[in-house]
Design a protein around this motif. Sequence first.
Motif, PDB file in Angstrom:
ATOM      1  N   LEU A 108       0.854  -1.176   0.000  1.00  0.00           N
ATOM      2  CA  LEU A 108       0.000   0.000   0.000  1.00  0.00           C
ATOM      3  C   LEU A 108       0.895   1.232   0.000  1.00  0.00           C
ATOM      4  CD1 LEU A 108      -2.902   1.081   0.249  1.00  0.00           C
ATOM      5  CD2 LEU A 108      -2.633   0.971   2.714  1.00  0.00           C
ATOM      6  N   CYS A 109       0.670   2.117  -0.966  1.00  0.00           N
ATOM      7  CA  CYS A 109       1.452   3.350  -1.032  1.00  0.00           C
ATOM      8  C   CYS A 109       1.201   4.178   0.218  1.00  0.00           C
ATOM      9  CB  CYS A 109       1.069   4.157  -2.267  1.00  0.00           C
ATOM     10  SG  CYS A 109       1.472   3.357  -3.811  1.00  0.00           S
ATOM     11  N   LYS A 110       2.270   4.825   0.698  1.00  0.00           N
ATOM     12  CA  LYS A 110       2.174   5.643   1.918  1.00  0.00           C
ATOM     13  C   LYS A 110       1.047   6.672   1.847  1.00  0.00           C
ATOM     14  CE  LYS A 110       5.708   4.691   4.740  1.00  0.00           C
ATOM     15  NZ  LYS A 110       5.375   4.009   5.946  1.00  0.00           N
ATOM     16  N   GLU A 111       0.843   7.293   0.663  1.00  0.00           N
ATOM     17  CA  GLU A 111      -0.148   8.364   0.551  1.00  0.00           C
ATOM     18  C   GLU A 111      -1.582   7.871   0.671  1.00  0.00           C
ATOM     19  OE1 GLU A 111       0.661   8.190  -4.108  1.00  0.00           O
ATOM     20  OE2 GLU A 111       2.003   8.001  -2.401  1.00  0.00           O
ATOM     21  N   GLU A 154      -2.400   5.202   2.915  1.00  0.00           N
ATOM     22  CA  GLU A 154      -2.552   4.468   4.171  1.00  0.00           C
ATOM     23  C   GLU A 154      -3.702   5.002   5.026  1.00  0.00           C
ATOM     24  OE1 GLU A 154       1.184   4.368   6.192  1.00  0.00           O
ATOM     25  OE2 GLU A 154       1.949   2.734   4.928  1.00  0.00           O
ATOM     26  N   TYR A 155      -3.951   6.307   4.965  1.00  0.00           N
ATOM     27  CA  TYR A 155      -5.017   6.901   5.769  1.00  0.00           C
ATOM     28  C   TYR A 155      -6.392   6.343   5.403  1.00  0.00           C
ATOM     29  CZ  TYR A 155      -6.515   9.783   1.841  1.00  0.00           C
ATOM     30  OH  TYR A 155      -6.996  10.208   0.640  1.00  0.00           O
ATOM     31  N   LEU A 156      -6.545   5.833   4.174  1.00  0.00           N
ATOM     32  CA  LEU A 156      -7.830   5.265   3.749  1.00  0.00           C
ATOM     33  C   LEU A 156      -8.133   3.939   4.437  1.00  0.00           C
ATOM     34  CD1 LEU A 156      -7.669   5.931  -0.097  1.00  0.00           C
ATOM     35  CD2 LEU A 156      -9.127   7.092   1.565  1.00  0.00           C
ATOM     36  N   PHE A 157      -7.112   3.319   5.019  1.00  0.00           N
ATOM     37  CA  PHE A 157      -7.268   1.985   5.600  1.00  0.00           C
ATOM     38  C   PHE A 157      -6.915   1.962   7.081  1.00  0.00           C
ATOM     39  CE2 PHE A 157      -6.535   1.616   1.088  1.00  0.00           C
ATOM     40  CZ  PHE A 157      -7.503   0.715   0.694  1.00  0.00           C
ATOM     41  N   ASP A 158      -7.185   3.058   7.794  1.00  0.00           N
ATOM     42  CA  ASP A 158      -6.811   3.122   9.201  1.00  0.00           C
ATOM     43  C   ASP A 158      -7.857   2.518  10.143  1.00  0.00           C
ATOM     44  OD1 ASP A 158      -8.724   5.082   8.931  1.00  0.00           O
ATOM     45  OD2 ASP A 158      -7.569   6.665   9.912  1.00  0.00           O
ATOM     46  N   SER A 159      -8.990   2.121   9.612  1.00  0.00           N
ATOM     47  CA  SER A 159     -10.009   1.446  10.418  1.00  0.00           C
ATOM     48  C   SER A 159     -10.787   0.488   9.510  1.00  0.00           C
ATOM     49  CB  SER A 159     -10.971   2.460  11.043  1.00  0.00           C
ATOM     50  OG  SER A 159     -11.828   2.987  10.058  1.00  0.00           O
ATOM     51  N   PRO A 160     -11.473  -0.484  10.089  1.00  0.00           N
ATOM     52  CA  PRO A 160     -12.267  -1.386   9.248  1.00  0.00           C
ATOM     53  C   PRO A 160     -13.305  -0.648   8.402  1.00  0.00           C
ATOM     54  CG  PRO A 160     -12.032  -2.309  11.434  1.00  0.00           C
ATOM     55  CD  PRO A 160     -11.474  -0.909  11.488  1.00  0.00           C
ATOM     56  N   LEU A 161     -13.966   0.358   8.973  1.00  0.00           N
ATOM     57  CA  LEU A 161     -14.976   1.106   8.221  1.00  0.00           C
ATOM     58  C   LEU A 161     -14.336   1.869   7.066  1.00  0.00           C
ATOM     59  CD1 LEU A 161     -17.849   2.059   7.740  1.00  0.00           C
ATOM     60  CD2 LEU A 161     -17.433   3.873   9.416  1.00  0.00           C
ATOM     61  N   ASN A 162     -13.221   2.543   7.331  1.00  0.00           N
ATOM     62  CA  ASN A 162     -12.551   3.276   6.257  1.00  0.00           C
ATOM     63  C   ASN A 162     -12.052   2.336   5.165  1.00  0.00           C
ATOM     64  OD1 ASN A 162     -13.049   5.754   7.332  1.00  0.00           O
ATOM     65  ND2 ASN A 162     -11.071   5.942   8.334  1.00  0.00           N
TER      66      ASN A 162
END
Length: 143
Positions: A5-8, A10-18
């Motif tokens: 996963l590209c660093k930019e 990662e914020y999209l996958f910080d929780s199960p809902l996201n």
Amino acid sequence: GPTKLCKEYEYLFDSPLNSLLAFLPIHFWEHLVEESNRYAHDEMICKNSNKIAGAPWKCDILLQEFMVFFSILLHITLHPIPGRDYTYLWDHPLRYTFTSHMLLRRFQQIRSVLHCKNNNSITHSNDHLFKVRPMLNILKKHF
């Protein structure tokens, strides 16, 4: 090789809902809610009754309520109980605590009106996926 996963992103996958919303955007869920509510109203008009799945339809489905419905549906699918009907889960609320978030009757109502496309706009087509085509188009656009 292994995927990364590209660093930019990662914020999209910080929780199960996201993580789920990264693949199925809010617009996807809003469309399901809109079409399901439309279908519920069409059914009530057609039957000349305010009942859906044997119970009075008290209010339209809300997005948050639909997300709860879907999460219960996911849980039921990922953790099947062989030989038992899904209603068994509501009979044992201490074991299946997620059922406390939605009444069984409401779950059944939403399940019975789940729709992807307005039936009134359906025309004869060679497209075998015409009933789910709007959802596929949303996913294609998003991906």
